[in-house]
Design an enzyme around this catalytic site. Structure first.
Site, PDB file in Angstrom:
ATOM      1  N   ASN A   9      33.471 -33.262  10.375  1.00  0.00           N
ATOM      2  CA  ASN A   9      32.782 -34.004   9.317  1.00  0.00           C
ATOM      3  C   ASN A   9      32.727 -33.100   8.094  1.00  0.00           C
ATOM      4  O   ASN A   9      31.927 -32.180   8.038  1.00  0.00           O
ATOM      5  CB  ASN A   9      31.374 -34.380   9.795  1.00  0.00           C
ATOM      6  CG  ASN A   9      30.574 -35.074   8.708  1.00  0.00           C
ATOM      7  OD1 ASN A   9      31.104 -35.423   7.649  1.00  0.00           O
ATOM      8  ND2 ASN A   9      29.290 -35.289   8.967  1.00  0.00           N
ATOM      9  N   TRP A  10      33.599 -33.405   7.147  1.00  0.00           N
ATOM     10  CA  TRP A  10      33.711 -32.521   5.978  1.00  0.00           C
ATOM     11  C   TRP A  10      32.556 -32.713   4.999  1.00  0.00           C
ATOM     12  O   TRP A  10      32.432 -31.955   4.040  1.00  0.00           O
ATOM     13  CB  TRP A  10      35.043 -32.778   5.257  1.00  0.00           C
ATOM     14  CG  TRP A  10      36.263 -32.354   6.018  1.00  0.00           C
ATOM     15  CD1 TRP A  10      36.321 -31.857   7.294  1.00  0.00           C
ATOM     16  CD2 TRP A  10      37.621 -32.388   5.539  1.00  0.00           C
ATOM     17  NE1 TRP A  10      37.631 -31.580   7.642  1.00  0.00           N
ATOM     18  CE2 TRP A  10      38.443 -31.903   6.578  1.00  0.00           C
ATOM     19  CE3 TRP A  10      38.217 -32.789   4.344  1.00  0.00           C
ATOM     20  CZ2 TRP A  10      39.837 -31.812   6.442  1.00  0.00           C
ATOM     21  CZ3 TRP A  10      39.589 -32.697   4.215  1.00  0.00           C
ATOM     22  CH2 TRP A  10      40.390 -32.200   5.250  1.00  0.00           C
ATOM     23  N   LYS A  11      31.761 -33.747   5.201  1.00  0.00           N
ATOM     24  CA  LYS A  11      30.631 -34.037   4.293  1.00  0.00           C
ATOM     25  C   LYS A  11      31.143 -34.069   2.847  1.00  0.00           C
ATOM     26  O   LYS A  11      32.243 -34.543   2.613  1.00  0.00           O
ATOM     27  CB  LYS A  11      29.497 -33.033   4.520  1.00  0.00           C
ATOM     28  CG  LYS A  11      29.114 -32.967   6.018  1.00  0.00           C
ATOM     29  CD  LYS A  11      27.876 -32.191   6.312  1.00  0.00           C
ATOM     30  CE  LYS A  11      27.615 -32.206   7.827  1.00  0.00           C
ATOM     31  NZ  LYS A  11      26.394 -31.516   8.203  1.00  0.00           N
ATOM     32  N   HIS A  97      24.799 -40.769  10.401  1.00  0.00           N
ATOM     33  CA  HIS A  97      24.566 -39.317  10.327  1.00  0.00           C
ATOM     34  C   HIS A  97      23.150 -39.046   9.813  1.00  0.00           C
ATOM     35  O   HIS A  97      22.638 -39.768   8.963  1.00  0.00           O
ATOM     36  CB  HIS A  97      25.605 -38.666   9.413  1.00  0.00           C
ATOM     37  CG  HIS A  97      25.600 -37.179   9.538  1.00  0.00           C
ATOM     38  ND1 HIS A  97      24.675 -36.388   8.888  1.00  0.00           N
ATOM     39  CD2 HIS A  97      26.365 -36.347  10.286  1.00  0.00           C
ATOM     40  CE1 HIS A  97      24.889 -35.121   9.224  1.00  0.00           C
ATOM     41  NE2 HIS A  97      25.908 -35.070  10.069  1.00  0.00           N
ATOM     42  N   GLU A  99      22.053 -37.022   7.748  1.00  0.00           N
ATOM     43  CA  GLU A  99      21.943 -36.871   6.280  1.00  0.00           C
ATOM     44  C   GLU A  99      21.874 -38.240   5.604  1.00  0.00           C
ATOM     45  O   GLU A  99      21.189 -38.401   4.590  1.00  0.00           O
ATOM     46  CB  GLU A  99      23.119 -36.019   5.754  1.00  0.00           C
ATOM     47  CG  GLU A  99      22.938 -34.559   6.140  1.00  0.00           C
ATOM     48  CD  GLU A  99      24.213 -33.813   6.432  1.00  0.00           C
ATOM     49  OE1 GLU A  99      25.299 -34.244   6.001  1.00  0.00           O
ATOM     50  OE2 GLU A  99      24.134 -32.765   7.109  1.00  0.00           O
ATOM     51  N   GLU A 169      23.400 -35.547  17.707  1.00  0.00           N
ATOM     52  CA  GLU A 169      23.229 -34.406  16.805  1.00  0.00           C
ATOM     53  C   GLU A 169      21.739 -34.147  16.591  1.00  0.00           C
ATOM     54  O   GLU A 169      21.116 -34.798  15.738  1.00  0.00           O
ATOM     55  CB  GLU A 169      23.894 -34.688  15.455  1.00  0.00           C
ATOM     56  CG  GLU A 169      25.383 -34.944  15.547  1.00  0.00           C
ATOM     57  CD  GLU A 169      26.081 -34.705  14.212  1.00  0.00           C
ATOM     58  OE1 GLU A 169      26.946 -33.824  14.173  1.00  0.00           O
ATOM     59  OE2 GLU A 169      25.749 -35.362  13.223  1.00  0.00           O
ATOM     60  N   GLY A 175      23.559 -27.472  10.660  1.00  0.00           N
ATOM     61  CA  GLY A 175      23.660 -26.548   9.533  1.00  0.00           C
ATOM     62  C   GLY A 175      22.653 -25.410   9.582  1.00  0.00           C
ATOM     63  O   GLY A 175      22.469 -24.702   8.597  1.00  0.00           O
ATOM     64  N   SER A 215      25.852 -27.043  14.657  1.00  0.00           N
ATOM     65  CA  SER A 215      26.200 -25.617  14.719  1.00  0.00           C
ATOM     66  C   SER A 215      27.193 -25.270  15.829  1.00  0.00           C
ATOM     67  O   SER A 215      27.071 -24.218  16.461  1.00  0.00           O
ATOM     68  CB  SER A 215      24.936 -24.765  14.815  1.00  0.00           C
ATOM     69  OG  SER A 215      24.122 -24.959  13.671  1.00  0.00           O
ATOM     70  N   GLY A 236      30.530 -29.692  11.608  1.00  0.00           N
ATOM     71  CA  GLY A 236      30.299 -29.666  10.167  1.00  0.00           C
ATOM     72  C   GLY A 236      30.939 -28.422   9.556  1.00  0.00           C
ATOM     73  O   GLY A 236      32.152 -28.371   9.342  1.00  0.00           O
ATOM     74  N   GLY A 237      30.121 -27.407   9.306  1.00  0.00           N
ATOM     75  CA  GLY A 237      30.576 -26.194   8.611  1.00  0.00           C
ATOM     76  C   GLY A 237      31.878 -25.604   9.144  1.00  0.00           C
ATOM     77  O   GLY A 237      32.766 -25.248   8.362  1.00  0.00           O
TER      78      GLY A 237
HETATM   79  P1  13P Z   1      27.129 -28.163  11.397  1.00  0.00           P
HETATM   80  O1  13P Z   1      28.275 -28.001  12.377  1.00  0.00           O
HETATM   81  O2  13P Z   1      27.415 -27.530  10.060  1.00  0.00           O
HETATM   82  O3  13P Z   1      25.830 -27.771  12.000  1.00  0.00           O
HETATM   83  O4  13P Z   1      27.035 -29.739  11.081  1.00  0.00           O
HETATM   84  C1  13P Z   1      27.000 -30.638  12.138  1.00  0.00           C
HETATM   85  C2  13P Z   1      27.138 -31.997  11.579  1.00  0.00           C
HETATM   86  O5  13P Z   1      26.274 -32.466  10.855  1.00  0.00           O
HETATM   87  C3  13P Z   1      28.346 -32.762  11.918  1.00  0.00           C
HETATM   88  O6  13P Z   1      28.222 -34.090  11.563  1.00  0.00           O
END
Ligand code: 13P
Length: 252
Positions: A9-11, A97, A99, A169, A175, A215, A236-237
């Site tokens: 997920n590149w956000k 998600h 967010e 999640e 994050g 994470s 994510g990251g």
């Molecule tokens: P991180 O891997 O950066 O914690 O993010 C997880 C995420 O929100 C994937 O959708």
């Protein structure tokens, strides 16, 4: 049996040039590796979708969107319809998600509409959900997760459920560098599968992929993915660097 899936997920990261470069890097890494997951997905911004669809050609990588509007078309300035995503050559969308829930006020009821719209347009859904830290501290994490599933998804038919991938999640792990332990992930994933089995039967429950997100990094992916009810990860990251993402995809 169910698929192992690693999805990035590149956000709100990566412009067009960076999209191409990152996909080229992932392709190269996957080609040079002998094993890996059965499905590898990257979820880009809307702007990058067609560029990404072009870049993944001749690879196993699939492209996903990160959102859609709940209506099929209309006067909704700035929004994107499921049919538009589909027409760009994309087959998957992430919905729910944390967010989106937190910053854009997306409720379970709204998400239920979005899921229906996605499925009506032949998009597979990666449906995200998970508890806040205070829920876990108050020992409410199981009931919150059950509620998110019931209100977001349980009006679907068993057949429609075949186009759903679940992504647990826990919000406190997104994050933050704080991962759920493999045991915490397994405990929740087994609970989720049990909730699914009660509603849709064992057979459906056993074919649904349940991903863990929060994470996940190259150094913890293997242990988390080794758990019997964890079928991969939503990253994510660590999905923003080809080397890390490929290492995670090869962690099965
Ligand atoms: P991180 O891997 O950066 O914690 O993010 C997880 C995420 O929100 C994937 O959708």
């Amino acid at each position: 049996m169910r698929n192992n899936i690693v999805a990035g997920n590149w956000k709100m990261h990566k412009d067009l040039k960076e999209t191409k470069e990152l996909i080229e890097g992932i392709k190269k890494g996957l080609n040079n590796s002998e094993k890996g997951t059965s499905r590898v997905i990257v979820a880009t911004s809307f702007v990058s979708l067609t560029t990404a669809v072009d870049a993944i050609k001749e690879s196993i990588i699939e492209v996903a969107a990160q959102n859609i509007h709940q209506e099929n078309a209309g006067a909704f300035t700035g929004e994107v319809a499921a049919s538009m995503v589909k027409s760009s050559g994309v087959g998957v969308v992430i919905l729910g998600h944390s967010e989106r829930r937190t910053y854009f006020g997306e409720s379970n009821a709204l998400l239920s509409k979005k899921v229906k719209q996605a499925l009506a347009n032949d998009l597979e859904v990666i449906f995200c959900f998970g508890e806040l830290l205070e829920h876990r501290k108050e020992n409410k994490h199981f009931s919150i997760v059950e509620e998110q599933l019931k209100e977001g998804l349980f009006n679907l038919s068993a057949q429609d459920f075949g186009n759903i991938v679940l992504a647990y999640e826990p919000v406190w792990a997104i994050g933050t560098g704080e991962t759920a332990t493999p045991e915490q992930a397994q405990e929740m994933h087994a609970f989720i599968r049990n909730v699914l089995a009660k509603k849709y039967g064992e057979e459906v429950a056993n074919t649904i992929s349940i991903l863990y997100g929060g994470s996940v990094k190259p150094n913890n992916a293997k242990e988390i993915f080794s758990k019997p009810d964890v079928d991969g990860g939503l990253i994510g990251g660590a999905s923003l660097q080809a080397e890390d993402f490929v290492a995670i995809a090869n962690s099965f």
